[in-house]
Write an enzyme that holds these catalytic residues in place. Structure first.
Site, short mmCIF file in Angstrom:
data_model
loop_
_atom_site.label_atom_id
_atom_site.label_comp_id
_atom_site.label_asym_id
_atom_site.label_seq_id
_atom_site.Cartn_x
_atom_site.Cartn_y
_atom_site.Cartn_z
N LYS A 75 -8.71 -11.14 6.22
CA LYS A 75 -9.02 -11.14 7.65
C LYS A 75 -10.34 -10.68 8.10
O LYS A 75 -11.23 -11.40 8.45
CB LYS A 75 -8.05 -10.69 8.56
CG LYS A 75 -8.39 -10.50 9.96
CD LYS A 75 -7.72 -9.41 10.60
CE LYS A 75 -8.06 -8.02 10.23
NZ LYS A 75 -7.69 -6.72 10.70
N CYS A 87 -1.55 -6.42 3.65
CA CYS A 87 -2.64 -5.84 3.89
C CYS A 87 -3.82 -6.40 2.75
O CYS A 87 -5.02 -7.24 3.13
CB CYS A 87 -2.89 -4.64 3.96
SG CYS A 87 -4.56 -3.97 4.14
N SER A 104 0.80 -1.26 0.05
CA SER A 104 -0.19 -0.06 -0.14
C SER A 104 0.86 1.05 0.00
O SER A 104 0.50 2.24 -0.60
CB SER A 104 -0.79 -0.14 1.21
OG SER A 104 -1.82 -1.18 1.23
N GLU A 121 8.08 -5.72 -7.26
CA GLU A 121 7.37 -6.59 -6.19
C GLU A 121 7.69 -8.03 -6.37
O GLU A 121 7.44 -8.46 -7.51
CB GLU A 121 5.92 -6.32 -6.11
CG GLU A 121 5.12 -7.07 -5.32
CD GLU A 121 5.52 -7.17 -3.83
OE1 GLU A 121 5.61 -8.23 -3.11
OE2 GLU A 121 5.71 -6.00 -3.38
N GLU A 146 -24.22 7.36 20.72
CA GLU A 146 -24.38 8.73 21.75
C GLU A 146 -23.79 8.55 23.02
O GLU A 146 -23.64 9.51 23.75
CB GLU A 146 -26.03 8.53 21.63
CG GLU A 146 -26.63 7.62 22.53
CD GLU A 146 -28.23 7.57 22.88
OE1 GLU A 146 -28.53 8.60 22.88
OE2 GLU A 146 -29.12 6.55 22.37
N HIS A 166 -30.16 8.96 18.56
CA HIS A 166 -30.74 7.92 19.53
C HIS A 166 -31.71 6.94 18.84
O HIS A 166 -32.40 7.38 18.03
CB HIS A 166 -31.67 8.68 20.71
CG HIS A 166 -32.35 7.71 21.69
ND1 HIS A 166 -31.46 7.26 22.65
CD2 HIS A 166 -33.43 7.53 21.82
CE1 HIS A 166 -32.28 6.31 23.42
NE2 HIS A 166 -33.39 6.63 23.01
N GLU A 174 -7.50 -11.31 16.78
CA GLU A 174 -8.42 -11.32 15.61
C GLU A 174 -8.41 -12.79 15.03
O GLU A 174 -9.73 -13.43 14.92
CB GLU A 174 -7.87 -10.55 14.61
CG GLU A 174 -8.13 -9.04 14.89
CD GLU A 174 -7.25 -8.07 13.83
OE1 GLU A 174 -7.72 -6.80 14.14
OE2 GLU A 174 -6.46 -8.33 13.11
N CYS A 228 -5.21 -7.42 6.21
CA CYS A 228 -6.43 -6.75 6.73
C CYS A 228 -7.62 -7.36 5.76
O CYS A 228 -8.64 -7.71 6.40
CB CYS A 228 -6.42 -5.24 6.48
SG CYS A 228 -4.69 -4.56 6.75
N ALA A 236 14.09 -6.83 -6.01
CA ALA A 236 15.17 -5.81 -6.14
C ALA A 236 15.94 -5.80 -4.94
O ALA A 236 15.71 -5.87 -3.79
CB ALA A 236 14.55 -4.45 -6.23
N TYR A 293 -2.74 -7.73 18.25
CA TYR A 293 -3.79 -7.63 17.09
C TYR A 293 -4.08 -8.95 16.48
O TYR A 293 -5.34 -9.35 16.37
CB TYR A 293 -3.76 -6.36 16.02
CG TYR A 293 -3.61 -4.97 16.52
CD1 TYR A 293 -4.19 -4.33 15.82
CD2 TYR A 293 -2.75 -4.64 17.39
CE1 TYR A 293 -4.47 -2.97 16.03
CE2 TYR A 293 -2.92 -3.18 17.61
CZ TYR A 293 -3.54 -2.41 17.08
OH TYR A 293 -3.63 -0.91 17.30
#
Length: 454
Positions: free
Chosen positions: A51, A43, A15, A35, A441, A436, A182, A48, A116, A178
């Site tokens: 998941k 992610c 990202s 890449e 709230e 509400h 999760e 992310c 690379a 995390y």
């Protein structure tokens, strides 16, 4: 025209790297990206996105369980089809993976599906081809690691969840952060028997104490067996095929799978940083200045490889800021203050700003805490509580932190984060009219100080 092949070369198509590349190209730079594994990085492919899809799947089972209390006689939980979920998840990942590739193509960025590595401070080996660049950005991200215990190779790491052909009936998850929470939560929601081991008395080390305590209770209410203060000593597979995990205090747990979620490390091994005089930190991270520059002023690093604040939106913001600085004529940096974040457990948690513990170190504070059963679960009778908390500087009445565990916590906290980043005071919250009936709230109707610290 520069004598280099490119004005900017980005190592890593996650990202942060993709954002930096395409914004730089939009400013007129000649840009390339390499890449070696998959476009979109952790992610999109093993983090992310897949998941969250699995979290949604687990939530449907909980809703089906709750539905009869609301009169839905046919909405009964049944056996979950792992293959159907995996197929849908992988299709979405493939779609997003292709989008990242198209974003680069549409921005006139040259893409290399290759690894690379550095040859010298302006030259890279990209899949066997020598390529030069005036500036280079290291955006290789991180990778999961296994603990240094006998038999660790028998266990899974977080990436492996997305290649499992079937759901394990029994699994032990190691870790209190995390990822561990999760994955333990979504696997439990899909039907697995889950044990969760972590070293601290409570999970989520470094976060607000009330939030940590509420999370531990929520995980137990979900049916996850917690083992605080425990860590693995060795892992063995018996002749019967069963995995046996021995803890540091000598206890032995039997299971079908073990997942190590004990942290990630920067993916700098073999990058050739020693050839350009860049020394890594203890974790393998690349130290950078506030402007993301390394010890070589024309080589930069962004995202998880810097081990600063390892969140996808942070990497994206930093990549964009760096592109504007280098090629957009608008020098700037991304802020690491008051960054909102969420933990997608069941129920989820979210936080922004300072914890009570961190805020108290800066001066006297007022703490407001609400804990209640949300409307949905007063009907379903599910043992799910909501926690909402504000941490306020006593002298200025500025809201320093907000914390929540409960349904829609992440969605709610995104809006709260805008207020905290803008410097809102408790009076600003108080004069805001609530919607509400909602849980949200409560953040604008907290009137009684729960406690004062300092």
């Amino acid at each position: 025209m520069s004598s280099y092949d490119f004005d900017l070369f980005v190592i890593g198509g996650g990202s942060g790297g993709v954002r930096c590349a395409r914004i730089s190209a939009g400013h007129g730079a000649r840009v390339a990206v390499a890449e070696e594994r998959f476009w979109g990085g952790t992610c999109v492919n093993v983090g992310c996105v897949p998941k969250k899809i699995m979290v949604h799947a687990a939530e449907y089972g909980q809703w089906a369980h709750d539905a009869p209390a609301f009169g839905w006689t046919e909405a009964q939980p049944g056996a979950h089809d792992w293959t159907t979920l995996a197929t849908a998840r992988d299709a979405e990942v493939a779609r997003l993976n292709a989008i990242y590739s198209r974003l680069l193509t549409n921005a006139n960025v040259t893409s290399f599906n290759a690894r690379a590595t550095f040859i010298d401070d302006h030259t890279l080996d990209v899949g066997g081809t020598r390529i030069t660049a005036e500036r280079i950005v290291i955006a290789v991200g991180g990778r999961p690691q296994r603990p240094a215990i006998p038999g660790a190779e028998l266990g899974l790491v977080s990436d492996d969840l997305f290649t499992l052909k079937a759901r394990p009936q029994r699994i032990i998850v190691i870790g209190g952060g995390y990822i561990a929470l999760e994955f333990a939560s979504l696997l439990r929601g899909l039907g697995s028997d889950v044990d969760l081991l972590y070293r601290q008395p409570l999970p989520l080390r470094g976060m607000d104490g009330d939030l940590r305590a509420a999370m531990a209770e929520a995980l137990e209410n979900q049916g996850i067996r917690l083992h605080p203060g425990q860590m693995p000593a060795k892992l063995e597979r018996g002749s019967d095929g069963v995995l046996r995990l021995t803890t540091e205090d000598g206890a032995v747990l039997e299971t079908d799978q073990v997942m190590f979620a004990t942290g990630r490390v920067p993916h700098t091994d073999g990058l050739g940083l020693e050839k350009v005089g860049i020394k890594t930190g203890a974790s393998g991270c690349v130290p950078v200045t506030l402007e993301q520059a390394t010890t070589q002023p024309h080589i930069f690093a962004i995202g998880d490889v810097t081990d600063q604040l390892n969140l996808t939106p942070v990497a994206t913001a930093v990549g964009h800021a760096l592109a504007d600085t280098l090629f957009g004529g608008r020098p700037r940096t991304a802020s690491f203050q008051n960054v909102p974040t969420a933990i997608f457990t069941s129920p989820p948690a979210a936080t922004v700003g300072l914890s009570e513990e961190a805020a108290a170190l800066q001066g006297p504070i007022d703490v407001y805490v609400a804990r209640f059963t949300p409307m949905r679960h007063t009907i379903s009778k599910a043992p799910r509580k909501t926690l909402m908390k504000l941490v306020v500087a006593r002298r200025t009445q500025r809201v320093l932190g907000a914390h929540m565990l409960g349904e829609d916590a992440a969605e709610i906290m995104q809006g709260i984060a805008v207020a905290i980043v803008a410097g809102a005071t408790k009076e600003d919250f108080d004069r805001t009219i609530g919607i509400h009936p909602t849980a949200a709230e409560e953040f604008v109707t907290l009137r009684t100080v729960t406690r004062q610290v300092g």
